[in-house]
Structures are given as C-alpha cells and as structure tokens.
Design a protein around this motif. Structure first.
Motif, PDB file in Angstrom:
ATOM      1  N   ASN A 153       0.935  -1.263   0.098  1.00 56.88           N
ATOM      2  CA  ASN A 153       0.102  -0.118  -0.051  1.00 56.88           C
ATOM      3  C   ASN A 153       0.791   1.209   0.033  1.00 56.88           C
ATOM      4  O   ASN A 153       0.341   2.349  -0.201  1.00 56.88           O
ATOM      5  N   ARG A 154       2.265   0.941   0.226  1.00 57.47           N
ATOM      6  CA  ARG A 154       2.909   2.231   0.133  1.00 57.47           C
ATOM      7  C   ARG A 154       4.148   2.205  -0.828  1.00 57.47           C
ATOM      8  O   ARG A 154       5.053   2.966  -0.796  1.00 57.47           O
ATOM      9  N   ARG A 155       3.969   1.298  -1.892  1.00 59.50           N
ATOM     10  CA  ARG A 155       4.797   1.218  -2.938  1.00 59.50           C
ATOM     11  C   ARG A 155       5.251   2.483  -3.690  1.00 59.50           C
ATOM     12  O   ARG A 155       6.860   2.579  -4.030  1.00 59.50           O
ATOM     13  N   PRO A 156       4.474   3.288  -3.790  1.00 53.56           N
ATOM     14  CA  PRO A 156       5.092   4.674  -4.425  1.00 53.56           C
ATOM     15  C   PRO A 156       5.910   5.466  -3.663  1.00 53.56           C
ATOM     16  O   PRO A 156       6.832   5.837  -4.181  1.00 53.56           O
ATOM     17  N   LEU A 161      13.763   1.101  -1.921  1.00 54.81           N
ATOM     18  CA  LEU A 161      14.121   0.444  -0.898  1.00 54.81           C
ATOM     19  C   LEU A 161      14.102  -0.877  -0.826  1.00 54.81           C
ATOM     20  O   LEU A 161      14.450  -1.849  -0.224  1.00 54.81           O
ATOM     21  N   VAL A 162      12.652  -1.561  -1.728  1.00 51.92           N
ATOM     22  CA  VAL A 162      12.568  -2.971  -1.583  1.00 51.92           C
ATOM     23  C   VAL A 162      13.245  -3.664  -3.156  1.00 51.92           C
ATOM     24  O   VAL A 162      12.955  -3.224  -4.182  1.00 51.92           O
ATOM     25  N   THR A 181       4.765  -4.623 -12.810  1.00 55.44           N
ATOM     26  CA  THR A 181       6.096  -4.973 -13.721  1.00 55.44           C
ATOM     27  C   THR A 181       7.395  -4.629 -12.578  1.00 55.44           C
ATOM     28  O   THR A 181       8.415  -4.126 -12.848  1.00 55.44           O
ATOM     29  N   LEU A 182       6.970  -5.164 -11.148  1.00 57.09           N
ATOM     30  CA  LEU A 182       8.012  -5.076 -10.279  1.00 57.09           C
ATOM     31  C   LEU A 182       9.222  -6.132 -10.116  1.00 57.09           C
ATOM     32  O   LEU A 182       8.740  -7.145 -10.882  1.00 57.09           O
TER      33      LEU A 182
END
Length: 236
Positions: A153-156, A161-162, A181-182
């Motif tokens: 939910n906080r990917r933007p 960092l991941v 496309t991660l």
C-alpha cells in the motif's frame, strides 16, 4: 540457471525441521541455493511479545548460535551437495490490521537486526548492511498473519528500498505484482517438508553467494517455477 529457494524456516523460529535436516532435504532435491530466513519478530507490540514468549523468534542471543550454525551447515552443504546456503532473516511485524503488518526478507544479513520501529528505516538499514530485501507475500489474503499489505500500500513512497517482491509464495501467485512490472522472485516460505514442492526462483548467476545476491539485487535474469516431486526424486 540456479534453482533457488530464498525463504526457508527452521526450528530456530517456527519451522518444524532443524537446520541440518533442512539442508539435507533441499540438497537431495537438487537445489543450488537456499536462503535460511528465520523470523526476527518485533517486540514493540503485544503480538510480537507473544511470538517471543512462544520461542518463535530469533533474539540477539540466539542469533549468535544461529549464525555460527549457518556457517557450519553452509560449509557442509557445499561439500556434500554443491549447494550454497545464504544467511538471512525474515523481519516480522504482525498486527491485527493488514495495512500495518509487514514481513521483509533480508538476504545476506550477517548481524542481528531488530524488527522494531519504522519499517522504512528497517529497509534502509537492510540496504546499508548490503543485504537484499524481499517483500514477503505482499498481496496475500488467505492467511491471517500473511496479510502483510503495509509495503504494497506504500509502494509509490518506497522508491527502490525494496529490491524484490514475492510474485509467488508457497502455493499462491500474486498477479498484481507482475502487472506492476515490479522486480520479483518466488519462494516456498518453507516451514514443513511438504512445502519443498512450492514455488522457486531461477537465477542466472555464477555459483557463489556474492554473485547470487548481486543478481537478485539487479532483479534481472530471474524466472520462477514449481518443483515436481518426481524431479527431486530423480536427482536424489
């Protein structure tokens, strides 16, 4: 390509098999690389303290035994099976709300790292230590304590960092991860022997720990597959 399982638990946290039996199980099944990622659970909420009381988490004290044992078993795995064993941990923060729960693998972690506090700072510390971060089961819905949507939910806001996101965990596939496309991997989230047949990662890299970690960090040359019992039996 190297057959890898990057998410494996032992009796050092909540797995059912001790470390030597885990090494033998994966080695006989033809794996090239495994990462041992026992839980480090937070202590700064009630659920975390319950997990510690139940002996389901590494601590600064048990980490010393864990680390030394991993080193010994990594040497034996290489001698016996030509299999690499990567040290690591699953930094675990459980809450009753999936939006505040987070599980992150730290692959290549060589010192204890607390799961307390701000998850963003935890990710920065993983990066500072040169380990590879993997968001575990980031879009899971089938199990209570796998509902770890904090990072998703906080990917933007996460930026880079991941390093990797699990696109498959155990028997589940998360199409939303691939649609975005991660950079991704797949893992068995091994706790019991039957989990050996779950999802795996294939990595294009030389057979050394630094080379595998660098390939994972780049997030390229990676594929996923399921391992069939007949294949493992043939290689045993």
């Amino acid at each position: 390509m190297l057959l890898c399982d990057l998410h494996v638990h032992t009796t050092y946290s909540d797995g059912t098999l001790p470390l030597p039996k885990v090494v033998d199980l994966f080695g006989r099944a033809g794996h090239d690389v495994i990462a041992i990622t026992d839980h480090i659970v937070n202590r700064d909420n009630t659920l975390g303290r319950i997990a510690h009381a139940a002996g389901r988490s590494l601590t600064p004290e048990s980490w010393k035994r864990y680390s030394a044992h991993l080193y010994e078993e990594a040497e034996r795995a290489w001698r016996t099976y030509g299999m690499l064993v990567i040290p690591g941990a699953e930094l675990t923060r459980n809450t009753l709300n999936r939006d505040t729960s987070v599980h992150v693998l730290a692959l290549g972690l060589d010192e204890f790292l607390s799961a307390d506090g701000d998850p963003f700072e935890m990710l920065r510390e993983i990066r500072r230590r040169g380990a590879v971060s993997v968001a575990c089961h980031p879009h899971e819905t089938s199990e209570l304590f796998s509902n770890t949507w904090y990072l998703w939910n906080r990917r933007p806001a996460l930026g880079d960092l991941v390093d990797l996101w699990e696109v498959a965990n155990r028997w589940e596939i998360f199409p939303v991860v691939s649609r975005e496309t991660l950079p991704y991997c797949a893992s068995s989230d091994f706790h019991r022997p039957e989990h050996l047949w779950a999802w795996k990662t294939l990595v294009s890299a030389e057979r050394t720990v630094p080379a595998v970690l660098e390939a994972l960090r780049r997030g390229t040359g990676i594929a996923i597959q399921r391992l069939h019992p007949d294949v493992a039996a043939a290689s045993a």
